[in-house]
Design a protein around this motif. Structure first.
Motif, short mmCIF file in Angstrom:
data_model
loop_
_atom_site.label_atom_id
_atom_site.label_comp_id
_atom_site.label_asym_id
_atom_site.label_seq_id
_atom_site.Cartn_x
_atom_site.Cartn_y
_atom_site.Cartn_z
N ALA A 83 0.83 -1.22 0.00
CA ALA A 83 0.00 0.00 0.00
C ALA A 83 0.86 1.26 0.00
CB ALA A 83 -0.94 -0.02 1.19
N ALA A 84 2.19 1.13 0.04
CA ALA A 84 3.06 2.31 -0.11
C ALA A 84 3.11 2.75 -1.56
CB ALA A 84 4.47 2.00 0.38
N VAL A 85 2.77 1.85 -2.51
CA VAL A 85 2.80 2.22 -3.93
C VAL A 85 1.50 1.93 -4.67
CG1 VAL A 85 5.30 2.15 -4.28
CG2 VAL A 85 4.01 0.02 -4.40
N CYS A 86 0.57 1.24 -4.00
CA CYS A 86 -0.69 0.90 -4.68
C CYS A 86 -1.88 1.46 -3.89
CB CYS A 86 -0.79 -0.61 -4.85
SG CYS A 86 -2.23 -1.14 -5.76
N GLY A 87 -2.24 0.82 -2.78
CA GLY A 87 -3.36 1.35 -1.98
C GLY A 87 -4.07 0.25 -1.23
N THR A 88 -5.23 0.63 -0.67
CA THR A 88 -6.01 -0.31 0.15
C THR A 88 -7.50 -0.14 -0.14
OG1 THR A 88 -4.36 -0.06 1.92
CG2 THR A 88 -6.48 -1.02 2.53
N PRO A 89 -8.24 -1.19 -0.43
CA PRO A 89 -7.78 -2.56 -0.68
C PRO A 89 -6.97 -2.62 -2.00
CG PRO A 89 -10.19 -2.46 -0.44
CD PRO A 89 -9.71 -1.06 -0.54
N THR A 90 -6.02 -3.52 -2.04
CA THR A 90 -5.09 -3.56 -3.18
C THR A 90 -5.79 -3.67 -4.54
OG1 THR A 90 -3.52 -4.67 -1.72
CG2 THR A 90 -3.00 -4.71 -4.06
N PRO A 91 -6.73 -4.62 -4.73
CA PRO A 91 -7.30 -4.76 -6.08
C PRO A 91 -8.08 -3.51 -6.52
CG PRO A 91 -7.97 -6.61 -4.67
CD PRO A 91 -7.29 -5.62 -3.80
N VAL A 92 -8.79 -2.89 -5.58
CA VAL A 92 -9.58 -1.70 -5.93
C VAL A 92 -8.63 -0.55 -6.29
CG1 VAL A 92 -11.41 -0.13 -5.18
CG2 VAL A 92 -11.34 -2.47 -4.28
N ALA A 93 -7.58 -0.40 -5.48
CA ALA A 93 -6.61 0.68 -5.73
C ALA A 93 -5.91 0.45 -7.07
CB ALA A 93 -5.60 0.74 -4.59
N ASN A 94 -5.52 -0.80 -7.33
CA ASN A 94 -4.82 -1.11 -8.58
C ASN A 94 -5.70 -0.78 -9.79
OD1 ASN A 94 -2.59 -1.96 -9.95
ND2 ASN A 94 -2.63 -4.06 -9.19
N GLU A 95 -6.97 -1.13 -9.68
CA GLU A 95 -7.92 -0.87 -10.76
C GLU A 95 -8.07 0.63 -10.98
OE1 GLU A 95 -9.27 -1.88 -13.76
OE2 GLU A 95 -8.57 -3.61 -12.60
N LEU A 96 -8.12 1.40 -9.88
CA LEU A 96 -8.27 2.85 -9.99
C LEU A 96 -7.03 3.47 -10.64
CD1 LEU A 96 -10.16 5.22 -9.39
CD2 LEU A 96 -9.06 5.45 -7.15
N ILE A 97 -5.87 2.97 -10.27
CA ILE A 97 -4.62 3.46 -10.90
C ILE A 97 -4.70 3.25 -12.41
CG2 ILE A 97 -2.13 3.02 -11.10
CD1 ILE A 97 -2.21 2.36 -8.02
N ARG A 98 -5.11 2.03 -12.81
CA ARG A 98 -5.22 1.73 -14.26
C ARG A 98 -6.22 2.68 -14.93
NH1 ARG A 98 -5.78 -4.57 -13.27
NH2 ARG A 98 -3.59 -5.09 -13.08
N GLU A 99 -7.30 2.97 -14.18
CA GLU A 99 -8.38 3.77 -14.77
C GLU A 99 -8.01 5.25 -14.89
OE1 GLU A 99 -12.07 3.47 -12.56
OE2 GLU A 99 -12.84 5.27 -13.57
N ILE A 100 -7.40 5.83 -13.83
CA ILE A 100 -7.28 7.30 -13.86
C ILE A 100 -5.86 7.87 -13.85
CG2 ILE A 100 -9.56 7.58 -12.76
CD1 ILE A 100 -8.16 8.38 -10.17
N GLU A 101 -4.84 7.04 -13.64
CA GLU A 101 -3.49 7.62 -13.53
C GLU A 101 -2.97 8.12 -14.88
OE1 GLU A 101 -0.27 6.37 -10.50
OE2 GLU A 101 0.22 5.29 -12.35
N GLY A 102 -3.35 7.44 -15.95
CA GLY A 102 -3.03 7.95 -17.28
C GLY A 102 -1.63 7.64 -17.78
N MET A 103 -0.92 6.72 -17.15
CA MET A 103 0.40 6.35 -17.69
C MET A 103 0.72 4.90 -17.35
SD MET A 103 3.38 7.82 -15.22
CE MET A 103 3.50 7.32 -13.51
#
Ligand SMILES: C=C(O[C@H]1C=CC=C(C(=O)O)[C@@H]1O)C(=O)O
Length: 445
Positions: free
Chosen positions: A355-375
């Motif tokens: 969670a220092a580089v992804c988030g909590t809960p991990t799968p939801v955070a990972n999905e959000l990164i894919r969706e909105i981080e843009g890179m």
């Protein structure tokens, strides 16, 4: 997966190609300063994992194992297990980092084309306290012989390590995949999702691209990082360079350690003001919350592998030249009931992404990164480090890092991210990423 060395294809009963590995002492030969090991490196393909002057530098490629997707760690692990099982080793020192060694770097996300790589070098030079050594690795498809180890001077001269380290010249920075304004909007969106109860924390990252007037000599970056960021692990693997303060996992003789960081405040440069800032950070509920998620994710991932685990109740404040971090050193004793302890790489795979580089809960955070981080983060925020023949090794999280462009020696992609929780302010998070870009900007000079 692709891996070499390959067995000869026309042989009816191919003997697996063996690594022939020899380690001998170099005691008293190396300089003792933080960058001494790094100065031995050649300008192309340098491999490094160095902290406070100790660690490993290496060059040449005896074998390269390229992997991808969700199985990128497992494939690398299996290929290394095969190689080390067939290795013919004479090791006069037997310390962590002597004998066969592979360096690795892995993409943050399984869907990234950056995949993963393990590189088995031709020459490794290492130091641990007052011991130093050289390891040479070759392959033998015929009758393996342990040839004498050449002198350090011979090996370094042949690798080009004595060529002068050159400056990248003038540097200009341009925005990376996402503009500052769009990134602030993305963080705003992340905060909204968190406040709506969809997740607790997500780490949002961005990149900046540096263009230089001269070709970038990775040794210029590495020696400057090691000189200034002495408490960090200065690394270089397959074009990914940096000085990370965060140790994903070290496994050594059944003991496991992880340095967890999350929660940040910029330093002012003034001694007294920084002491006051450290106190602010240590009491900031927003930063303590961010930190707690990261520590919990590490403790939960290590727990199944450990017979005992020590998780500090309160973090300490880690002072780096650019920022202060909340930090916790989680330690454990690995289970030995099954007879074999998991390798450091399989521990890294189990821990990634914390969670220092992804988030909590991990799968939801990972999905959000894919969706909105843009890179595509590529290998930023992924595990980077090394592993020995017994599976012990050290893996950092590739932070405070940049990737060299294989097609353009005057281009470097710098990365930084920060933890977002319900109380986050997007503009302050942008400022925090600027502070975290500071080490690589400094490295460029
Ligand atoms: C994601 C990064 O930092 C992580 C590590 C330490 C502190 C962090 C923070 O306070 O947000 C991040 O979790 C980065 O440096 O790119």
């Amino acid at each position: 997966m692709s891996s070499q060395p390959a067995a000869p294809s026309d042989s009816p009963q191919p003997r697996p190609t063996a690594l022939v590995v020899r380690t001998t002492a170099l005691d008293g030969i190396l300089d003792s300063d933080a960058a001494a090991l790094l100065r031995l490196l050649p300008p192309t393909g340098p491999l490094a994992w160095v902290r406070r002057g100790d660690g490993l530098v290496a060059w040449g490629e005896v074998a390269r194992i390229e992997t991808g997707g969700a199985s990128r760690f497992a494939e690398a692990e299996a290929a290394w297990a095969t190689m080390r099982a067939h290795a013919i080793v004479r090791d006069d020192i037997t310390l962590p980092g002597t004998g066969p060694v592979a360096f690795g770097s892995f993409a943050f996300d399984e869907s990234s084309a950056a995949g993963g790589v393990l590189i088995v070098p031709r020459v490794v030079v290492g130091r641990r306290g007052d011991r130093s050594w050289i390891t040479t690795i070759t392959t033998s498809d015929a009758v393996p012989t342990l040839s004498p180890v050449p002198s350090l001077a011979d090996v370094v001269a042949r690798a080009g390590g004595t060529t002068p380290i050159t400056s990248p010249g003038a540097v200009t920075y341009v925005p990376g995949a996402v503009s500052d304004a769009d990134w602030i909007d993305a963080v705003d969106e992340a905060v909204e999702r968190i406040r709506a109860g969809r997740l607790d924390k997500v780490v949002m990252a961005r990149d900046v691209v540096a263009h230089t007037t001269e070709p970038i000599d990775p040794r210029w970056l590495l020696t400057r990082l090691a000189d200034s960021y002495t408490g960090c692990w200065t690394f270089s693997v397959d074009g990914m360079v940096g000085a990370t303060p965060e140790l994903l996992v070290r496994s050594e003789k059944g003991l496991v350690t992880s340095r967890v960081l999350a929660g940040t405040i910029r330093r002012t440069g003034g001694e007294e003001a920084d002491v006051a800032r450290a106190a602010v950070l240590a009491h900031s509920s927003k930063d303590l919350e961010e930190h707690e998620y990261a520590v919990t994710s590490v403790a939960q991932a290590l727990e199944p592998f450990c017979q005992s685990l020590n998780v500090p109740e309160t973090p300490f404040v880690l002072h780096l030249p650019n920022v202060l971090h909340l930090a916790s050193d989680v330690t454990g004793v690995l289970c030995t009931s099954s007879g074999t302890a998991p390798s450091s790489l399989s521990l890294a795979a189990a821990l990634h992404p914390t969670a220092a580089v992804c988030g909590t809960p991990t799968p939801v955070a990972n999905e959000l990164i894919r969706e909105i981080e843009g890179m595509d983060r590529a290998r930023y925020a992924g595990p980077v480090g090394w592993m020995g023949a017994d599976g012990d090794g050290e893996w950092g999280i590739a932070l405070r890092s940049a990737s060299l462009d294989p097609d353009d020696p005057r281009r470097l992609r710098l990365f930084a991210g920060c933890g977002v929780v319900a109380a986050s302010d997007p503009a302050s998070e942008l400022a925090e990423t600027e502070a975290k870009l500071e080490p690589m900007r400094h490295a460029l000079g």
